[in-house]
Design an enzyme around this catalytic site. Structure first.
Site, short mmCIF file in Angstrom:
data_model
loop_
_atom_site.label_atom_id
_atom_site.label_comp_id
_atom_site.label_asym_id
_atom_site.label_seq_id
_atom_site.Cartn_x
_atom_site.Cartn_y
_atom_site.Cartn_z
N THR A 80 0.86 -1.19 0.00
CA THR A 80 0.00 0.00 0.00
C THR A 80 0.89 1.24 0.00
OG1 THR A 80 -0.18 -0.27 2.38
CG2 THR A 80 -2.08 -0.95 1.08
N ALA A 81 0.40 2.25 -0.67
CA ALA A 81 1.20 3.45 -0.89
C ALA A 81 1.31 4.31 0.36
CB ALA A 81 0.53 4.26 -2.00
N SER A 108 5.33 -1.46 -1.12
CA SER A 108 4.77 -0.85 -2.32
C SER A 108 5.83 -0.09 -3.11
CB SER A 108 3.66 0.12 -1.92
OG SER A 108 3.32 0.94 -3.01
N GLN A 129 6.84 -4.81 -4.50
CA GLN A 129 5.77 -4.66 -5.50
C GLN A 129 6.21 -3.66 -6.57
OE1 GLN A 129 3.25 -1.61 -5.27
NE2 GLN A 129 2.92 -2.14 -7.42
N TYR A 131 5.47 -1.44 -10.12
CA TYR A 131 4.72 -0.88 -11.25
C TYR A 131 5.74 -0.66 -12.35
CZ TYR A 131 0.60 0.35 -8.43
OH TYR A 131 -0.52 0.31 -7.65
N THR A 157 2.19 -5.71 -10.05
CA THR A 157 0.77 -5.30 -10.03
C THR A 157 0.36 -4.98 -11.46
OG1 THR A 157 0.92 -4.48 -7.78
CG2 THR A 157 -0.87 -3.60 -9.13
N LYS A 229 -0.17 -9.76 -9.49
CA LYS A 229 -1.28 -9.29 -8.64
C LYS A 229 -2.32 -8.58 -9.51
CE LYS A 229 -1.95 -6.21 -4.61
NZ LYS A 229 -2.44 -4.92 -5.10
N HIS A 253 -7.41 -4.73 -6.43
CA HIS A 253 -6.71 -3.54 -5.98
C HIS A 253 -7.54 -2.79 -4.91
CE1 HIS A 253 -3.22 -0.96 -7.52
NE2 HIS A 253 -3.69 -0.27 -6.48
N ASP A 284 -6.66 -10.92 -2.01
CA ASP A 284 -6.95 -9.81 -1.12
C ASP A 284 -8.21 -9.11 -1.58
OD1 ASP A 284 -6.34 -7.87 -3.11
OD2 ASP A 284 -4.30 -7.60 -2.40
N GLY A 286 -11.27 -6.94 0.89
CA GLY A 286 -12.40 -7.12 1.80
C GLY A 286 -12.13 -8.02 2.99
N VAL A 287 -10.91 -8.44 3.17
CA VAL A 287 -10.61 -9.33 4.31
C VAL A 287 -10.57 -8.48 5.58
CG1 VAL A 287 -8.92 -10.89 5.34
CG2 VAL A 287 -9.27 -10.88 2.85
N ARG A 288 -11.49 -8.70 6.46
CA ARG A 288 -11.59 -7.87 7.66
C ARG A 288 -11.54 -8.65 8.96
NH1 ARG A 288 -10.33 -5.10 4.39
NH2 ARG A 288 -11.39 -3.38 3.36
C1 LIG Z 1 -4.36 3.23 0.37
C2 LIG Z 1 -4.06 2.08 -0.52
C3 LIG Z 1 -2.92 2.11 -1.30
C4 LIG Z 1 -2.62 1.05 -2.14
N1 LIG Z 1 -1.47 1.07 -2.82
C5 LIG Z 1 -1.13 0.01 -3.58
C6 LIG Z 1 0.12 -0.01 -4.24
O1 LIG Z 1 0.92 0.90 -4.14
N2 LIG Z 1 0.39 -1.09 -5.00
C7 LIG Z 1 -0.48 -2.15 -5.14
O2 LIG Z 1 -0.17 -3.10 -5.83
N3 LIG Z 1 -1.65 -2.15 -4.50
C8 LIG Z 1 -1.99 -1.11 -3.73
N4 LIG Z 1 -3.17 -1.13 -3.05
C9 LIG Z 1 -4.04 -2.31 -3.13
C10 LIG Z 1 -3.69 -3.32 -2.03
O3 LIG Z 1 -2.43 -3.91 -2.25
C11 LIG Z 1 -4.71 -4.46 -1.97
O4 LIG Z 1 -4.81 -5.07 -3.22
C12 LIG Z 1 -6.10 -4.03 -1.53
O5 LIG Z 1 -6.08 -2.89 -0.74
C13 LIG Z 1 -6.81 -5.16 -0.81
O6 LIG Z 1 -8.10 -4.81 -0.48
P1 LIG Z 1 -8.54 -4.27 0.96
O7 LIG Z 1 -8.08 -2.85 1.00
O8 LIG Z 1 -10.00 -4.44 0.98
O9 LIG Z 1 -7.82 -5.12 2.01
C14 LIG Z 1 -3.49 -0.08 -2.21
C15 LIG Z 1 -4.64 -0.10 -1.42
C16 LIG Z 1 -4.92 0.95 -0.58
C17 LIG Z 1 -6.14 0.89 0.27
C1 LIG Z 2 2.07 7.79 -9.46
C2 LIG Z 2 1.08 7.51 -8.39
C3 LIG Z 2 0.54 6.12 -8.38
C4 LIG Z 2 -0.09 5.81 -7.05
C5 LIG Z 2 -0.58 4.41 -6.99
C6 LIG Z 2 -0.78 3.91 -5.61
C7 LIG Z 2 -1.77 2.83 -5.61
O1 LIG Z 2 -1.56 1.79 -6.14
C8 LIG Z 2 -3.05 3.06 -5.02
O2 LIG Z 2 -3.25 4.14 -4.48
O3 LIG Z 2 -3.91 2.18 -5.12
#
Ligand SMILES: Cc1cc2nc3c(=O)[nH]c(=O)nc-3n(C[C@H](O)[C@H](O)[C@H](O)COP(=O)(O)O)c2cc1C
Ligand SMILES: CCCCCCC(=O)C(=O)O
Length: 313
Positions: A80-81, A108, A129, A131, A157, A229, A253, A284, A286-288
């Protein structure tokens, strides 16, 4: 003093109270109507158990092994970012948490702590991870840095050729925070776009031409195992196995990309059947709760990843 939170939903309410609105919305929001955001959670709710009784459960071992790494429970940390939007220690603190729970953290691409800082902070098993940007040499540089710093696998991803239309970010004119690992590699200029600064930057930087043939290129620049992913269909799962991935992550995502994608738990079984045990499948979205983890395992996942998006409260 308020009572200690007892579940993730209660943590989320605390986050909402603690964070600036722009950051809370970024963490918690989904794409467009947030239909999939709701579905990711509600699809879990629709699954009920068929419990059997008088089974000896006095000794339970939750540990499992992902790509040869033994973890204490089938729960790993999703990429996560920008963790520093929530805590000044950022991903370093998250990595320490992963180490203390004896699990894996996926760092991330858009982290606010560097690969090197995370690697030096503790002995957590970390995956990186990725991009893929238009400037392909940046991916190669980052992959080499991840390898050099002991990261154990890459997570490509594949569901973000463009950033999803996140309307809360558009309204908030979400500002792109620092991309720590890209310092010196990519311009950090602030886009003049009137909507989400994040979306505008992603549009400029991400390589929207990425396709299956590029897995070969990725394999040519690393010896690390590659997980993919963003798989949601049997067709793509089969392709992923054919191109030689080491694992599949069923993911939409966190509903932040294509709204009206299916809830991940609803397509897990389809992917599991198509893959026929050839590579491990993680999921992944919705897993809570522990019961959600159990549902995912019962439908064939080897582990779940957890993150922090949720419905707007
Ligand atoms: C705030 C936020 C930032 C995320 N950033 C990335 C990221 O940088 N790279 C990525 O592959 N997935 C990113 N994801 C997706 C998560 O890796 C994951 O797939 C997803 O959040 C799972 O679902 P959940 O939020 O319901 O647990 C992000 C999700 C959130 C909520
Ligand atoms: C250049 C910005 C890309 C942000 C992506 C982060 C992400 O995967 C997410 O927020 O979801």
């Amino acid at each position: 003093m308020a009572a200690e939170p007892v579940n993730l939903n209660e943590f989320q309410e605390l986050a909402r109270l603690a964070l600036p609105k722009m950051y809370y919305d970024f963490y918690a929001g989904g794409a467009e109507d947030e239909h999939t955001l709701k579905e990711n959670v509600e699809a879990f709710h629709r699954i009920t158990f068929r419990p059997r009784i008088l089974v000896d459960v006095s000794r339970i071992d939750l540990s499992t092994t992902i790509l040869d790494y033994k973890i204490s429970a089938p729960i790993i940390i999703a990429p996560t970012a920008w963790h520093k939007l929530a805590n000044p220690e950022g991903e370093v603190a998250t990595a320490r948490a992963a180490a203390s729970c004896n699990t894996i953290m996926v760092l991330s691409f858009t982290s606010s702590s560097s690969i090197e800082e995370v690697a030096a902070s503790c002995n957590a098993v970390c995956f990186y991870q990725l991009y893929v940007l238009k400037k392909r040499d940046i991916a190669a540089t980052l992959v080499q840095r991840a390898e050099r710093n002991g990261f154990k696998a890459l997570v490509l991803t594949a569901d973000a050729p463009r950033l999803g239309r996140r309307e809360a970010d558009i309204k908030n004119k979400m500002i792109k925070p620092q991309l720590k690992n890209l310092e010196g590699l990519l311009s950090t200029k602030v886009s003049s776009d009137t909507g989400s600064n994040l979306e505008a930057d992603a549009r400029e930087a991400m390589d929207a031409s990425l396709s299956w043939k590029d897995l070969e290129w990725l394999r040519s620049i690393t010896n690390l195992p590659i997980l993919i992913k963003g798989i949601l269909t049997r067709e793509d799962a089969i392709k992923a196995v054919e191109v030689g991935v080491a694992g599949i992550i069923v993911s939409n995502h966190g509903a932040r990309q294509l709204d009206y994608s299916p809830a991940t738990i609803s397509v897990l079984e389809e992917v599991v059947h198509a893959v026929k045990g050839r590579v491990p499948i993680l999921m992944d979205g919705g897993v809570r709760r522990g019961t959600d983890v159990f549902k995912a395992l019962a439908l064939g996942a080897q582990a779940v990843l957890v993150s922090f998006s949720q419905l707007h409260l």
